[in-house]
Design a protein around this motif. Structure first.
Motif, PDB file in Angstrom:
ATOM      1  N   LEU A 182       1.432   1.801  -3.480  1.00 46.74           N
ATOM      2  CA  LEU A 182       0.922   0.529  -2.988  1.00 46.74           C
ATOM      3  C   LEU A 182       2.097  -0.426  -2.830  1.00 46.74           C
ATOM      4  CD1 LEU A 182      -1.441  -1.318  -2.226  1.00 46.74           C
ATOM      5  CD2 LEU A 182      -1.624  -1.947  -4.646  1.00 46.74           C
ATOM      6  N   VAL A 183       2.309  -0.918  -1.619  1.00 45.25           N
ATOM      7  CA  VAL A 183       3.370  -1.876  -1.339  1.00 45.25           C
ATOM      8  C   VAL A 183       2.765  -3.270  -1.442  1.00 45.25           C
ATOM      9  CG1 VAL A 183       5.111  -2.641   0.307  1.00 45.25           C
ATOM     10  CG2 VAL A 183       4.485  -0.212   0.189  1.00 45.25           C
ATOM     11  N   ALA A 184       3.244  -4.054  -2.408  1.00 40.21           N
ATOM     12  CA  ALA A 184       2.657  -5.359  -2.706  1.00 40.21           C
ATOM     13  C   ALA A 184       3.722  -6.443  -2.601  1.00 40.21           C
ATOM     14  CB  ALA A 184       2.063  -5.358  -4.121  1.00 40.21           C
ATOM     15  N   GLY A 185       3.427  -7.485  -1.855  1.00 38.44           N
ATOM     16  CA  GLY A 185       4.385  -8.569  -1.742  1.00 38.44           C
ATOM     17  C   GLY A 185       3.825  -9.736  -0.962  1.00 38.44           C
ATOM     18  N   PRO A 186       4.544 -10.860  -0.972  1.00 36.83           N
ATOM     19  CA  PRO A 186       4.136 -12.026  -0.186  1.00 36.83           C
ATOM     20  C   PRO A 186       4.258 -11.745   1.311  1.00 36.83           C
ATOM     21  CG  PRO A 186       5.768 -12.606  -1.877  1.00 36.83           C
ATOM     22  CD  PRO A 186       5.747 -11.119  -1.769  1.00 36.83           C
ATOM     23  N   PRO A 187       3.732 -12.641   2.145  1.00 35.66           N
ATOM     24  CA  PRO A 187       3.895 -12.470   3.594  1.00 35.66           C
ATOM     25  C   PRO A 187       5.368 -12.444   3.994  1.00 35.66           C
ATOM     26  CG  PRO A 187       2.252 -14.169   3.109  1.00 35.66           C
ATOM     27  CD  PRO A 187       2.913 -13.837   1.814  1.00 35.66           C
TER      28      PRO A 187
ATOM     29  N   SER B  43      -5.763  -6.167   1.628  1.00 34.43           N
ATOM     30  CA  SER B  43      -6.101  -7.595   1.627  1.00 34.43           C
ATOM     31  C   SER B  43      -7.171  -7.918   2.652  1.00 34.43           C
ATOM     32  CB  SER B  43      -4.842  -8.430   1.890  1.00 34.43           C
ATOM     33  OG  SER B  43      -3.973  -8.372   0.786  1.00 34.43           O
ATOM     34  N   GLU B  44      -7.106  -7.265   3.805  1.00 34.31           N
ATOM     35  CA  GLU B  44      -8.119  -7.508   4.832  1.00 34.31           C
ATOM     36  C   GLU B  44      -9.484  -7.004   4.369  1.00 34.31           C
ATOM     37  OE1 GLU B  44      -9.371  -9.119   8.429  1.00 34.31           O
ATOM     38  OE2 GLU B  44      -7.396  -9.236   7.491  1.00 34.31           O
ATOM     39  N   LEU B  45      -9.521  -5.856   3.693  1.00 35.73           N
ATOM     40  CA  LEU B  45     -10.784  -5.363   3.149  1.00 35.73           C
ATOM     41  C   LEU B  45     -11.349  -6.339   2.122  1.00 35.73           C
ATOM     42  CD1 LEU B  45      -9.971  -1.566   2.614  1.00 35.73           C
ATOM     43  CD2 LEU B  45     -11.166  -2.626   4.548  1.00 35.73           C
ATOM     44  N   LEU B  46     -10.467  -6.938   1.328  1.00 39.88           N
ATOM     45  CA  LEU B  46     -10.896  -7.849   0.270  1.00 39.88           C
ATOM     46  C   LEU B  46     -11.423  -9.178   0.804  1.00 39.88           C
ATOM     47  CD1 LEU B  46      -8.043  -7.070  -2.237  1.00 39.88           C
ATOM     48  CD2 LEU B  46     -10.472  -6.732  -2.698  1.00 39.88           C
ATOM     49  N   VAL B  47     -11.159  -9.469   2.072  1.00 40.04           N
ATOM     50  CA  VAL B  47     -11.757 -10.650   2.693  1.00 40.04           C
ATOM     51  C   VAL B  47     -13.275 -10.492   2.775  1.00 40.04           C
ATOM     52  CG1 VAL B  47     -11.969 -11.938   4.870  1.00 40.04           C
ATOM     53  CG2 VAL B  47      -9.700 -11.256   4.027  1.00 40.04           C
ATOM     54  N   TYR B  48     -13.730  -9.255   2.986  1.00 38.74           N
ATOM     55  CA  TYR B  48     -15.139  -8.983   3.239  1.00 38.74           C
ATOM     56  C   TYR B  48     -15.868  -8.360   2.053  1.00 38.74           C
ATOM     57  CZ  TYR B  48     -13.517  -9.409   8.073  1.00 38.74           C
ATOM     58  OH  TYR B  48     -12.963  -9.862   9.241  1.00 38.74           O
ATOM     59  N   LEU B  49     -15.135  -7.726   1.148  1.00 35.85           N
ATOM     60  CA  LEU B  49     -15.764  -6.889   0.137  1.00 35.85           C
ATOM     61  C   LEU B  49     -15.333  -7.277  -1.267  1.00 35.85           C
ATOM     62  CD1 LEU B  49     -15.023  -3.598   2.051  1.00 35.85           C
ATOM     63  CD2 LEU B  49     -17.313  -4.555   1.753  1.00 35.85           C
ATOM     64  N   ASP B  50     -16.178  -6.928  -2.246  1.00 28.99           N
ATOM     65  CA  ASP B  50     -15.816  -7.125  -3.646  1.00 28.99           C
ATOM     66  C   ASP B  50     -14.688  -6.184  -4.029  1.00 28.99           C
ATOM     67  OD1 ASP B  50     -17.810  -9.013  -4.033  1.00 28.99           O
ATOM     68  OD2 ASP B  50     -19.284  -7.513  -4.671  1.00 28.99           O
ATOM     69  N   PRO B  51     -13.823  -6.613  -4.956  1.00 28.29           N
ATOM     70  CA  PRO B  51     -12.735  -5.735  -5.400  1.00 28.29           C
ATOM     71  C   PRO B  51     -13.213  -4.370  -5.872  1.00 28.29           C
ATOM     72  CG  PRO B  51     -12.350  -7.955  -6.188  1.00 28.29           C
ATOM     73  CD  PRO B  51     -13.701  -7.961  -5.552  1.00 28.29           C
TER      74      PRO B  51
ATOM     75  N   ILE C 192      -0.747  -4.526   0.307  1.00 31.38           N
ATOM     76  CA  ILE C 192      -1.585  -5.640  -0.145  1.00 31.38           C
ATOM     77  C   ILE C 192      -0.723  -6.888  -0.236  1.00 31.38           C
ATOM     78  CG2 ILE C 192      -1.210  -5.228  -2.620  1.00 31.38           C
ATOM     79  CD1 ILE C 192      -4.185  -5.995  -3.046  1.00 31.38           C
ATOM     80  N   GLY C 193      -1.293  -8.016   0.117  1.00 30.72           N
ATOM     81  CA  GLY C 193      -0.596  -9.288  -0.018  1.00 30.72           C
ATOM     82  C   GLY C 193      -0.707  -9.804  -1.444  1.00 30.72           C
ATOM     83  N   SER C 194       0.393  -9.813  -2.154  1.00 32.66           N
ATOM     84  CA  SER C 194       0.343 -10.127  -3.597  1.00 32.66           C
ATOM     85  C   SER C 194       0.013 -11.578  -3.890  1.00 32.66           C
ATOM     86  CB  SER C 194       1.672  -9.757  -4.251  1.00 32.66           C
ATOM     87  OG  SER C 194       2.732 -10.519  -3.695  1.00 32.66           O
ATOM     88  N   THR C 195       0.225 -12.480  -2.927  1.00 35.64           N
ATOM     89  CA  THR C 195      -0.058 -13.898  -3.163  1.00 35.64           C
ATOM     90  C   THR C 195      -1.444 -14.304  -2.669  1.00 35.64           C
ATOM     91  OG1 THR C 195       1.033 -14.444  -1.066  1.00 35.64           O
ATOM     92  CG2 THR C 195       2.383 -14.526  -3.067  1.00 35.64           C
ATOM     93  N   MET C 196      -2.210 -13.357  -2.161  1.00 31.37           N
ATOM     94  CA  MET C 196      -3.523 -13.663  -1.593  1.00 31.37           C
ATOM     95  C   MET C 196      -4.671 -13.461  -2.577  1.00 31.37           C
ATOM     96  SD  MET C 196      -3.062 -11.880   2.166  1.00 31.37           S
ATOM     97  CE  MET C 196      -4.733 -12.314   2.672  1.00 31.37           C
ATOM     98  N   HIS C 197      -4.373 -12.911  -3.767  1.00 32.07           N
ATOM     99  CA  HIS C 197      -5.431 -12.516  -4.694  1.00 32.07           C
ATOM    100  C   HIS C 197      -5.059 -12.912  -6.118  1.00 32.07           C
ATOM    101  CE1 HIS C 197      -6.590 -10.158  -1.211  1.00 32.07           C
ATOM    102  NE2 HIS C 197      -5.403  -9.580  -1.237  1.00 32.07           N
ATOM    103  N   ASP C 198      -6.068 -13.063  -6.975  1.00 31.75           N
ATOM    104  CA  ASP C 198      -5.791 -13.383  -8.369  1.00 31.75           C
ATOM    105  C   ASP C 198      -5.295 -12.138  -9.103  1.00 31.75           C
ATOM    106  OD1 ASP C 198      -8.086 -11.829  -9.343  1.00 31.75           O
ATOM    107  OD2 ASP C 198      -9.343 -13.499  -8.700  1.00 31.75           O
ATOM    108  N   GLU C 199      -4.784 -12.343 -10.301  1.00 30.52           N
ATOM    109  CA  GLU C 199      -4.165 -11.246 -11.053  1.00 30.52           C
ATOM    110  C   GLU C 199      -5.154 -10.130 -11.371  1.00 30.52           C
ATOM    111  OE1 GLU C 199      -1.027 -10.458 -12.045  1.00 30.52           O
ATOM    112  OE2 GLU C 199      -0.453 -12.041 -10.645  1.00 30.52           O
TER     113      GLU C 199
END
Length: 208
Positions: free
Chosen positions: A19-24, A128-136, A161-168
């Motif tokens: 999983l590649v995770a980071g800010p935009p 991140s796009e999936l998480l816009v519409y769906l529960d984690p 995944i966008g690491s700054t778009m979601h809570d911990e």
């Protein structure tokens, strides 16, 4: 290795999931294709952000393969109103929120590609796009099934995944299905990554 980074292509050939995770704007999308292209001869990519033709072009450029060697599950074109129909290497899904349909289309392509002897790389851009519409929890279950299917054939999986778009809590839920997390950042104008796999301390940040 990718440049001087600690990401080993040898590891990627043994069913690893990353999983590649980071800010935009820290190179997540480009790194996804670098990793897939370095380790795979064919590809299956689920895209929730870019149309199939763009994704296929990126994979072909990275892997040096033929366009027909890259299957794309396109979750955006229909949502944007495009008049599209499935073909041999492209499957269209109504929207990113329909993970049941995504899963069915992925399995369809998976069954076809498992007949080849070539190494296949599975990409998913982006969680991140999936998480816009769906529960984690729903995204977690979908991702777990996808990575398990790929691992059963010894294929690598790389997601972003966008690491700054979601809570911990959400981030840690999304980390769980993956063997390895690659963090990205921009530092003094240079894109960098580090590797965490839970079995050893995180690597030092290195340029890529």
């Amino acid at each position: 290795m990718l440049g001087d980074s600690p990401v080993s292509v040898d590891d990627l050939r043994s069913g690893q999931s990353l999983l590649v995770a980071g800010p935009p704007m820290t190179g997540k999308y480009q790194l996804l294709f670098q990793l897939l292209g370095a380790a795979a001869d064919r590809g299956i990519v689920v895209t929730t952000g870019d149309p199939a033709e763009d994704v296929r072009r990126e994979f072909v450029a990275a892997a040096g393969c033929d366009p027909e060697d890259v299957a794309v599950i396109d979750c955006v074109s229909k949502q944007r109103g495009a008049d599209v129909t499935d073909d041999d290497v492209t499957r269209y899904v109504s929207s990113p929120k329909n993970v049941t349909e995504i899963g069915m289309k992925f399995t369809d392509v998976f069954e076809r590609f498992r007949e080849y002897d070539d190494q296949v790389g599975v990409g998913l851009h982006s969680l991140s796009e999936l998480l816009v519409y769906l529960d984690p929890e729903d995204v977690y279950k979908f991702t777990r099934v996808l990575t398990t299917q790929a691992k059963s054939e010894g294929w690598i999986t790389v997601a972003t995944i966008g690491s700054t778009m979601h809570d911990e809590q959400t981030l840690h839920t999304m980390y769980e299905p993956f063997d390895t997390v690659i963090d990205t950042r921009e530092h003094e104008g240079q894109r960098q990554l580090r590797v965490r796999d839970g079995r050893q301390p995180a690597s030092q940040w290195s340029d890529f």
